[in-house]
Design an enzyme around this catalytic site. Sequence first.
Site, mmCIF file in Angstrom:
data_model
loop_
_atom_site.group_PDB
_atom_site.id
_atom_site.type_symbol
_atom_site.label_atom_id
_atom_site.label_comp_id
_atom_site.label_asym_id
_atom_site.label_seq_id
_atom_site.Cartn_x
_atom_site.Cartn_y
_atom_site.Cartn_z
ATOM 1 N N LYS A 1 43.628 50.525 34.051
ATOM 2 C CA LYS A 1 44.888 50.749 33.329
ATOM 3 C C LYS A 1 45.133 49.632 32.314
ATOM 4 O O LYS A 1 45.478 49.894 31.171
ATOM 5 C CB LYS A 1 46.076 50.824 34.309
ATOM 6 C CG LYS A 1 45.942 51.926 35.358
ATOM 7 C CD LYS A 1 47.185 52.050 36.225
ATOM 8 C CE LYS A 1 47.499 50.843 37.077
ATOM 9 N NZ LYS A 1 46.489 50.541 38.115
ATOM 10 N N ARG B 1 55.387 52.885 41.069
ATOM 11 C CA ARG B 1 54.395 52.851 42.144
ATOM 12 C C ARG B 1 54.921 53.518 43.412
ATOM 13 O O ARG B 1 54.187 53.606 44.390
ATOM 14 C CB ARG B 1 54.064 51.391 42.470
ATOM 15 C CG ARG B 1 52.759 50.899 41.844
ATOM 16 C CD ARG B 1 52.687 49.422 42.155
ATOM 17 N NE ARG B 1 51.370 48.882 42.250
ATOM 18 C CZ ARG B 1 50.803 48.138 41.295
ATOM 19 N NH1 ARG B 1 51.397 47.963 40.149
ATOM 20 N NH2 ARG B 1 49.625 47.582 41.506
ATOM 21 N N ARG C 1 36.083 41.022 39.309
ATOM 22 C CA ARG C 1 36.912 40.928 38.093
ATOM 23 C C ARG C 1 37.320 39.483 37.817
ATOM 24 O O ARG C 1 37.656 38.731 38.727
ATOM 25 C CB ARG C 1 38.170 41.784 38.272
ATOM 26 C CG ARG C 1 39.114 41.726 37.085
ATOM 27 C CD ARG C 1 40.137 42.823 37.114
ATOM 28 N NE ARG C 1 41.193 42.604 38.111
ATOM 29 C CZ ARG C 1 42.260 43.394 38.231
ATOM 30 N NH1 ARG C 1 42.387 44.451 37.429
ATOM 31 N NH2 ARG C 1 43.174 43.148 39.142
ATOM 32 N N ARG D 1 41.957 36.453 40.038
ATOM 33 C CA ARG D 1 43.307 36.628 40.567
ATOM 34 C C ARG D 1 43.315 36.404 42.078
ATOM 35 O O ARG D 1 42.389 36.798 42.773
ATOM 36 C CB ARG D 1 43.788 38.061 40.273
ATOM 37 C CG ARG D 1 44.520 38.181 38.968
ATOM 38 C CD ARG D 1 44.833 39.605 38.608
ATOM 39 N NE ARG D 1 45.498 40.376 39.642
ATOM 40 C CZ ARG D 1 46.014 41.589 39.451
ATOM 41 N NH1 ARG D 1 45.943 42.145 38.245
ATOM 42 N NH2 ARG D 1 46.587 42.244 40.426
ATOM 43 N N ARG E 1 45.541 46.764 49.059
ATOM 44 C CA ARG E 1 46.163 47.331 47.847
ATOM 45 C C ARG E 1 45.764 48.794 47.681
ATOM 46 O O ARG E 1 46.571 49.628 47.265
ATOM 47 C CB ARG E 1 45.747 46.512 46.614
ATOM 48 C CG ARG E 1 46.454 45.154 46.559
ATOM 49 C CD ARG E 1 45.753 44.165 45.664
ATOM 50 N NE ARG E 1 45.790 44.509 44.264
ATOM 51 C CZ ARG E 1 44.934 44.018 43.356
ATOM 52 N NH1 ARG E 1 43.977 43.181 43.723
ATOM 53 N NH2 ARG E 1 45.044 44.372 42.101
#
Length: 208
Positions: A13, A88, A127, A154, A165
């Site tokens: 996204k 969400r 990532r 992160r 998640r």
Amino acid sequence: MNIVLLGAPGAGKGTQAAKLVEEFGTPHISTGDMLRAAVKAGTELGKKAKSFMDAGDLVPDDVIIGLVTERLGEPDTEKGFILDGFPRTSAQAVALDAELSKLGRPLSAALLIDVDSEVIVKRLTSRRMCKDCGFIGSEANEQCPKCGGEMYQRDDDNEATVRNRLDVYEKSTSPLIDYYRGCDLLVSIDGDRDPNVVYADVKKALEL
Ligand code: AMP
């Protein structure tokens, strides 16, 4: 364009939003980015949000709805917006509908970027983000390919938190796919391809 980006964490996204911003200049409203900035700045909001974020859980609805409502009140969003990571939950989707109808700015589409969850685990644990410009890359990028900045991982991109998640996404967020389908706003694309190929489809799906 008044759009909502849907999809699991790591579906792409943020990457697709960045491409839309670059080409069309539409304001990008990422609740995750806003919360990370608040944590970094040590604000009350950041203090409230940090433990939820570190665990990969959702920050309470009232906190996040207030944040987005305030942001949508800023004048730059009158020409359009890209909501990334919001809504969400069903409560957030209902609150968004109410706010947008108050503002007289209905959604033009909810774009689902669809990626298999095992692909997501691999993507997120490798990532890396740029500390300076926010570029989203991978562990192959020692430095940011865009600005030369330092890359970091992160806190919530470790495997245990990523799996939580994804569970949270399945339980709380994936019902929104049917919600937006019911409103006749859903468009869906396969996100498991090269980001530029996905982007070409994004533009087709949004008729841009
Ligand atoms: P993201 O960058 O979108 O993956 O968001 C990172 C974290 O911020 C999430 O795991 C949540 O803890 C929190 N967060 C972001 N957006 C929301 C939202 N709309 N509702 C609740 N929590 C959120």
